[in-house]
Design an enzyme around this catalytic site. Structure first.
Site, PDB file in Angstrom:
ATOM      1  N   ARG A 109       0.828  -1.199   0.000  1.00  9.93           N
ATOM      2  CA  ARG A 109       0.000   0.000   0.000  1.00  9.93           C
ATOM      3  C   ARG A 109       0.869   1.258   0.000  1.00  9.93           C
ATOM      4  O   ARG A 109       1.717   1.425   0.862  1.00  9.93           O
ATOM      5  CB  ARG A 109      -0.924   0.009   1.217  1.00  9.93           C
ATOM      6  CG  ARG A 109      -1.860  -1.183   1.175  1.00  9.93           C
ATOM      7  CD  ARG A 109      -2.816  -1.223   2.340  1.00  9.93           C
ATOM      8  NE  ARG A 109      -3.611  -2.448   2.238  1.00  9.93           N
ATOM      9  CZ  ARG A 109      -4.613  -2.774   3.038  1.00  9.93           C
ATOM     10  NH1 ARG A 109      -4.950  -1.956   4.018  1.00  9.93           N
ATOM     11  NH2 ARG A 109      -5.278  -3.899   2.859  1.00  9.93           N
ATOM     12  N   ARG A 116       2.153   0.947  10.758  1.00  7.95           N
ATOM     13  CA  ARG A 116       1.783   1.493   9.449  1.00  7.95           C
ATOM     14  C   ARG A 116       2.929   1.248   8.489  1.00  7.95           C
ATOM     15  O   ARG A 116       4.001   1.813   8.654  1.00  7.95           O
ATOM     16  CB  ARG A 116       1.565   3.010   9.535  1.00  7.95           C
ATOM     17  CG  ARG A 116       0.365   3.427  10.342  1.00  7.95           C
ATOM     18  CD  ARG A 116       0.234   4.937  10.292  1.00  7.95           C
ATOM     19  NE  ARG A 116      -0.703   5.425  11.274  1.00  7.95           N
ATOM     20  CZ  ARG A 116      -2.033   5.388  11.106  1.00  7.95           C
ATOM     21  NH1 ARG A 116      -2.546   4.882  10.003  1.00  7.95           N
ATOM     22  NH2 ARG A 116      -2.823   5.843  12.037  1.00  7.95           N
ATOM     23  N   GLU A 167      -7.042  -0.295  15.188  1.00  6.19           N
ATOM     24  CA  GLU A 167      -7.623  -1.247  14.230  1.00  6.19           C
ATOM     25  C   GLU A 167      -6.632  -2.337  13.833  1.00  6.19           C
ATOM     26  O   GLU A 167      -5.519  -2.055  13.411  1.00  6.19           O
ATOM     27  CB  GLU A 167      -8.077  -0.476  12.985  1.00  6.19           C
ATOM     28  CG  GLU A 167      -8.652  -1.385  11.914  1.00  6.19           C
ATOM     29  CD  GLU A 167      -8.985  -0.636  10.625  1.00  6.19           C
ATOM     30  OE1 GLU A 167      -9.201   0.592  10.685  1.00  6.19           O
ATOM     31  OE2 GLU A 167      -9.032  -1.292   9.570  1.00  6.19           O
ATOM     32  N   SER A 195     -10.490  -5.619   9.706  1.00  9.42           N
ATOM     33  CA  SER A 195     -11.577  -4.939   9.034  1.00  9.42           C
ATOM     34  C   SER A 195     -12.427  -6.016   8.365  1.00  9.42           C
ATOM     35  O   SER A 195     -11.901  -6.831   7.626  1.00  9.42           O
ATOM     36  CB  SER A 195     -10.998  -3.978   8.010  1.00  9.42           C
ATOM     37  OG  SER A 195     -12.026  -3.370   7.292  1.00  9.42           O
ATOM     38  N   ARG A 197       0.396  -5.434  12.159  1.00  7.68           N
ATOM     39  CA  ARG A 197      -0.301  -4.980  13.370  1.00  7.68           C
ATOM     40  C   ARG A 197      -0.486  -6.106  14.390  1.00  7.68           C
ATOM     41  O   ARG A 197      -0.410  -5.871  15.596  1.00  7.68           O
ATOM     42  CB  ARG A 197      -1.648  -4.384  12.998  1.00  7.68           C
ATOM     43  CG  ARG A 197      -1.439  -3.166  12.121  1.00  7.68           C
ATOM     44  CD  ARG A 197      -2.674  -2.385  11.869  1.00  7.68           C
ATOM     45  NE  ARG A 197      -2.325  -1.185  11.124  1.00  7.68           N
ATOM     46  CZ  ARG A 197      -3.165  -0.221  10.809  1.00  7.68           C
ATOM     47  NH1 ARG A 197      -4.441  -0.329  11.171  1.00  7.68           N
ATOM     48  NH2 ARG A 197      -2.770   0.838  10.139  1.00  7.68           N
TER      49      ARG A 197
END
Length: 431
Positions: free
Chosen positions: A263, A278, A350, A353, A392
Site C-alpha cells: 500500500r 503502518r 484497528e 476490518s 499490526r
RNA sequence: GCUGAGGUAGCCUAGCCCGGCAAGGCGCCAGCCUUGAAAGCUGGUGGGGUUUCCCCACGGGAGUUCAAAUCUCCCCCUCAGCGCCA
C-alpha cells in the site's frame, strides 16, 4: 456498483440511502445517473428507428439486385442515412458512458443497521473482550523492543527502500510465519480453503474490486506494465471468479488468502510512528466468502467471530466497533473493525476490518448466480475480513507480551509453531 | 522476446477465403407421452425497447460500404512451440 434497475425503479430509496453517507456529491452523482439514463433511453429510440430504416433499405437493395431490378432510388436514401446515424449514435454512446461512469462512482447501498455518524469517532462499540491493563510509563513501543532484541532494522530499510519498509530478523521472522500459520489453521478447521493468489492484478479486474481513487492513492503500479501490486488478497480472491456463473448449491465458498500486501498510502500520524504498525508492505491472512444474497448477513457475523477468535486465542484484549455511515468505505454495505488494545499507547487500534460488500463487488466483476446451462440475473454477495495482518498483529503481541527485561513472551497459542520457544530473546545479531 | 493457432450465446462449435436477417450440437426450461422416470417428439433458452414487431450483440476500437462475424488498420487476451529463467 449499484443495480441500475433499483436506481430506475426506486430512486427515492437509493437517494435516502446515499444521503446517510453524508457526502452531498453522491446525490449530485445520482441525479446525473438518472438524467443521463433518461436521455440515453430516448436517444436509443431515435437510433433504433434510424437503424431499422437502414436495415430495411439494405434488405430492399439486396432483394432488388437478386431480382435484377433497379436499386438506385433505395441506394440514394440509404447513402444519406449514415450521416444522421453517426451523430445520434455518438450521442447514445456519450450518454451511456456518462451514466455508467457516474453509476460506478456511486458507493454501495448501506445496510440498514449501520449507525449514522460523521467519522470514526462515531463508530459504535458492539463488544469488548479482555481487560486493558493500567497505564505503565515503563512500557516500550514495539519498534524499540524489536530493535533492542536485534530483530528489526528500520533505519537501514528506510535507506534501501524508504519509510514504511523494514527488515525483520531471527526468531521474529519465525513468529511472523507462526502467526500466519496459526490463523490459517484456525480457518482451515472452519471450512476455509487456503489460497495463494497472484500478487499482481491487471487494471480491468482490479476496477471490479475497488474504487478508482485507490489507483491513485493506494496501489503500486509496475512501470510500463498493466499490473498493480495487490493491496490485499481480497482483491485477487474477488477477481478469481470474475465473469463466471456460480452454482448456488456450491455456496458459500470460504477462502483463506495468504499474501503480502502493498500500500502506497499509509497515512496518519500519532505516537510510535516508527515500527510495523503502518507500513507499505505486510503479510496478511484474509477471509473471503462468496455467498447467496440471503446468507451474507449471517456470513458477516461468521467472519467477525473467526477474527475475534484469533485475538482471543492470542489473549490480546480487543473491542469490536460497527463502522458508522460517515466512515464506511465505498464498497462495503456494512463493516466491523476489531481494535486491539495497545498498552503503551493506552488505545484500541484497528487490526481487523470485516466487510459485507453485498452485490456491489460481484456486479462490477460480472459474477452471476445460476445452475449449469441456466444463468440467472441474480448476483451473489461477497465478504471479506482480516484474520490476521502480521504487521499490526505482531506489533500488538510485542507490546502486550513485553517483559521488563526487554524480552517478549510468546503467546501460548503460537508456541506449537515455534519449536517450543516461549520468548523472544536478544538474538545477538551484530550491528 | 520470437513464431504459429485462436477469441462467436451457459458450454462446444460452423460461418470468414468469396460482405446480404448468426447455423448446429450439448446443457437448461416448458409442453406432449408415461404409474413414475429416462428415452423420444415439439417449442423455448444473450441484452434492450413503444413487445404480432423492432434495435443491439460474433475479444475491444477505428475505417471501407446502402450493408461487416466476414474486407482493411490499430489494440487486448488465451493457447501451443521455441527462447530466456528460480
Amino acid at each position: 456498483m449499484i443495480d441500475l434497475e433499483i436506481v430506475r425503479e426506486h430512486p427515492e430509496v437509493v437517494e435516502a440511502n446515499l444521503a446517510r453517507r453524508r457526502r452531498p456529491e453522491y446525490l449530485t452523482q445520482l441525479a446525473a445517473v438518472r438524467a443521463a439514463d433518461v436521455d440515453w433511453r430516448a436517444t436509443v429510440r431515435v437510433a433504433d428507428e434510424l437503424r431499422r430504416r437502414r436495415n430495411e433499405l439494405s434488405r430492399g437493395i439486396a432483394e432488388a439486385r437478386a431480382g435484377g431490378g433497379p436499386s438506385e432510388a433505395l441506394s440514394a436514401e440509404a447513402k444519406a442515412l449514415p450521416v444522421r446515424m453517426r451523430e445520434v449514435e455518438l450521442r447514445e454512446a456519450e450518454l451511456r458512458d456518462a451514466r455508467d461512469r457516474a453509476l460506478r462512482r456511486l458507493p454501495n447501498l448501506l445496510d440498514e443497521s449501520v449507525p449514522y455518524g460523521r467519522d470514526d469517532s462515531e463508530n459504535v462499540v458492539v463488544g469488548t473482550w479482555g481487560s486493558p491493563g493500567p497505564a505503565d510509563p515503563g512500557l516500550r513501543s514495539h519498534a524499540e523492543l524489536l530493535e533492542g532484541l536485534g530483530m528489526a532494522d528500520f533505519d537501514r530499510a528506510h535507506r534501501t527502500s524508504g519509510a514504511g519498509f523494514y527488515y525483520l530478523f531471527g526468531d521474529f521472522v519465525l513468529l511472523d510465519l507462526a502467526l500466519q500459520r496459526f490463523a490459517l489453521d484456525l480457518l482451515v478447521d472452519r471450512g476455509f480453503t487456503p489460497v495463494a493468489p497472484p500478487y499482481v492484478l491487471r487494471r480491468a479486474p482490479y476496477e471490479g474490486v475497488t474504487d478508482l481513487a485507490d489507483f491513485e492513492n493506494v496501489m503500486y503500479r509496475i512501470q510500463d506494465e498493466d499490473l498493480y501490486l495487490i493491496a490485499t488478497s481480497e482483491h485477487p480472491l474477488a477477481a478469481l471468479h470474475a465473469g463466471e456463473i456460480l452454482d448456488p448449491d456450491d455456496l458459500p465458498l470460504r477462502l483463506a488468502g495468504v499474501s503480502p500486501c502493498f500500500r502506497k498510502e499509509i497515512g496518519g500520524h500519532g505516537v510510535d510512528q516508527k515500527g510495523i504498525f503502518r507500513t507499505h508492505q505486510f503479510q496478511k491472512v484474509e477471509q473471503f466468502a462468496y455467498v447467496r444474497p440471503e446468507e451474507s448477513a449471517a456470513m458477516l457475523e461468521e467472519l467477525r467471530a473467526n477474527a475475534e477468535e484469533v485475538f482471543r486465542r492470542l489473549e490480546v484484549p480487543y473491542r469490536v466497533v460497527t463502522v458508522c455511515t460517515g466512515d464506511l468505505g465505498t464498497v462495503a454495505a456494512k463493516k466491523y473493525d476489531v481494535e486491539a488494545w495497545f498498552p503503551r499507547q493506552q488505545a484500541y487500534r484497528e487490526v481487523v476490518s470485516c466487510s459485507n460488500c453485498t452485490d456491489y463487488q460481484a456486479r462490477r466483476l460480472g459474477i452471476r448466480l445460476g445452475k449449469a446451462g441456466r444463468p440467472e440475473k441474480q448476483t451473489p454477495h461477497t465478504l471479506n475480513s482480516t484474520a490476521v495482518a502480521t504487521s499490526r498483529g505482531l506489533a500488538v503481541i510485542v507490546e502486550q507480551y513485553q517483559q521488563p527485561d526487554g524480552t517478549v513472551t510468546i503467546p501460548t497459542a503460537l508456541r506449537p509453531y515455534l519449536g517450543g520457544r516461549d520468548a523472544l530473546r536478544p538474538s545477538g545479531r551484530p550491528h
